[in-house]
Design a protein around this motif. Structure first.
Motif, PDB file in Angstrom:
ATOM      1  N   CYS A   1       0.820  -1.219   0.000  1.00  0.00           N
ATOM      2  CA  CYS A   1       0.000   0.000   0.000  1.00  0.00           C
ATOM      3  C   CYS A   1       0.850   1.263   0.000  1.00  0.00           C
ATOM      4  O   CYS A   1       0.330   2.346  -0.286  1.00  0.00           O
TER       5      CYS A   1
ATOM      6  N   MET B   1       0.621   3.064  -3.220  1.00  0.00           N
ATOM      7  CA  MET B   1      -0.519   3.960  -3.459  1.00  0.00           C
ATOM      8  C   MET B   1      -0.188   5.376  -3.008  1.00  0.00           C
ATOM      9  O   MET B   1      -0.585   6.341  -3.651  1.00  0.00           O
TER      10      MET B   1
ATOM     11  N   GLU C   1      -1.414   6.862 -11.852  1.00  0.00           N
ATOM     12  CA  GLU C   1      -2.509   6.181 -11.168  1.00  0.00           C
ATOM     13  C   GLU C   1      -2.467   4.678 -11.409  1.00  0.00           C
ATOM     14  O   GLU C   1      -2.873   3.903 -10.541  1.00  0.00           O
ATOM     15  N   ALA C   2      -1.986   4.258 -12.559  1.00  0.00           N
ATOM     16  CA  ALA C   2      -1.894   2.823 -12.844  1.00  0.00           C
ATOM     17  C   ALA C   2      -0.970   2.139 -11.850  1.00  0.00           C
ATOM     18  O   ALA C   2      -1.256   1.027 -11.394  1.00  0.00           O
TER      19      ALA C   2
ATOM     20  N   GLY D   1      -0.440   3.039  -8.789  1.00  0.00           N
ATOM     21  CA  GLY D   1      -1.179   2.955  -7.533  1.00  0.00           C
ATOM     22  C   GLY D   1      -2.207   1.844  -7.553  1.00  0.00           C
ATOM     23  O   GLY D   1      -2.383   1.128  -6.565  1.00  0.00           O
ATOM     24  N   ILE D   2      -2.877   1.668  -8.680  1.00  0.00           N
ATOM     25  CA  ILE D   2      -3.864   0.604  -8.803  1.00  0.00           C
ATOM     26  C   ILE D   2      -3.186  -0.760  -8.770  1.00  0.00           C
ATOM     27  O   ILE D   2      -3.688  -1.707  -8.156  1.00  0.00           O
ATOM     28  N   PHE D   3      -2.010  -0.884  -9.400  1.00  0.00           N
ATOM     29  CA  PHE D   3      -1.282  -2.151  -9.360  1.00  0.00           C
ATOM     30  C   PHE D   3      -0.852  -2.498  -7.939  1.00  0.00           C
ATOM     31  O   PHE D   3      -0.923  -3.655  -7.525  1.00  0.00           O
ATOM     32  N   SER D   4      -0.399  -1.509  -7.184  1.00  0.00           N
ATOM     33  CA  SER D   4       0.003  -1.794  -5.799  1.00  0.00           C
ATOM     34  C   SER D   4      -1.216  -2.161  -4.959  1.00  0.00           C
ATOM     35  O   SER D   4      -1.125  -3.020  -4.071  1.00  0.00           O
ATOM     36  N   PHE D   5      -2.353  -1.557  -5.216  1.00  0.00           N
ATOM     37  CA  PHE D   5      -3.580  -1.928  -4.516  1.00  0.00           C
ATOM     38  C   PHE D   5      -3.986  -3.358  -4.861  1.00  0.00           C
ATOM     39  O   PHE D   5      -4.405  -4.126  -3.993  1.00  0.00           O
ATOM     40  N   LEU D   6      -3.833  -3.732  -6.124  1.00  0.00           N
ATOM     41  CA  LEU D   6      -4.138  -5.086  -6.550  1.00  0.00           C
ATOM     42  C   LEU D   6      -3.233  -6.100  -5.858  1.00  0.00           C
ATOM     43  O   LEU D   6      -3.691  -7.153  -5.414  1.00  0.00           O
TER      44      LEU D   6
END
Length: 78
Positions: free
Chosen positions: A18, A21, A61-62, A64-69
């Motif tokens: 996280c 993000m 943002e991609a 951040g989304i990958f780390s959230f995934l």
């Protein structure tokens, strides 16, 4: 006992994932701040750079989304 240690490691790994993000949020702020700085210096060139602004925001943002995934996968998929 062993399952508890594995579960703890998964949660620690998800927390560390996280951090990405937060890095993405800093990156988006940096991109927008630099765009606004340039737009205030040369307002006539700002409309031509708007597409590049959105591309930069999308890439930041991609990540951040990958780390959230990754965090979700560590918490729920294993």
């Amino acid at each position: 006992m062993t399952g508890d240690i594995v579960q703890m490691g998964l949660y620690i790994g998800a927390g560390l994932a996280c951090v990405g993000m937060g890095g993405a949020a800093i990156g988006v702020g940096n991109i927008i701040g630099n765009f606004l700085s340039g737009a205030l210096r040369n307002p006539s060139a700002a409309p031509g750079q708007t597409a590049m602004l959105f591309i930069g925001i999308a890439f930041a943002e991609a990540f951040g989304i990958f780390s959230f995934l990754v965090a979700l996968l560590l918490m729920f998929a294993l």
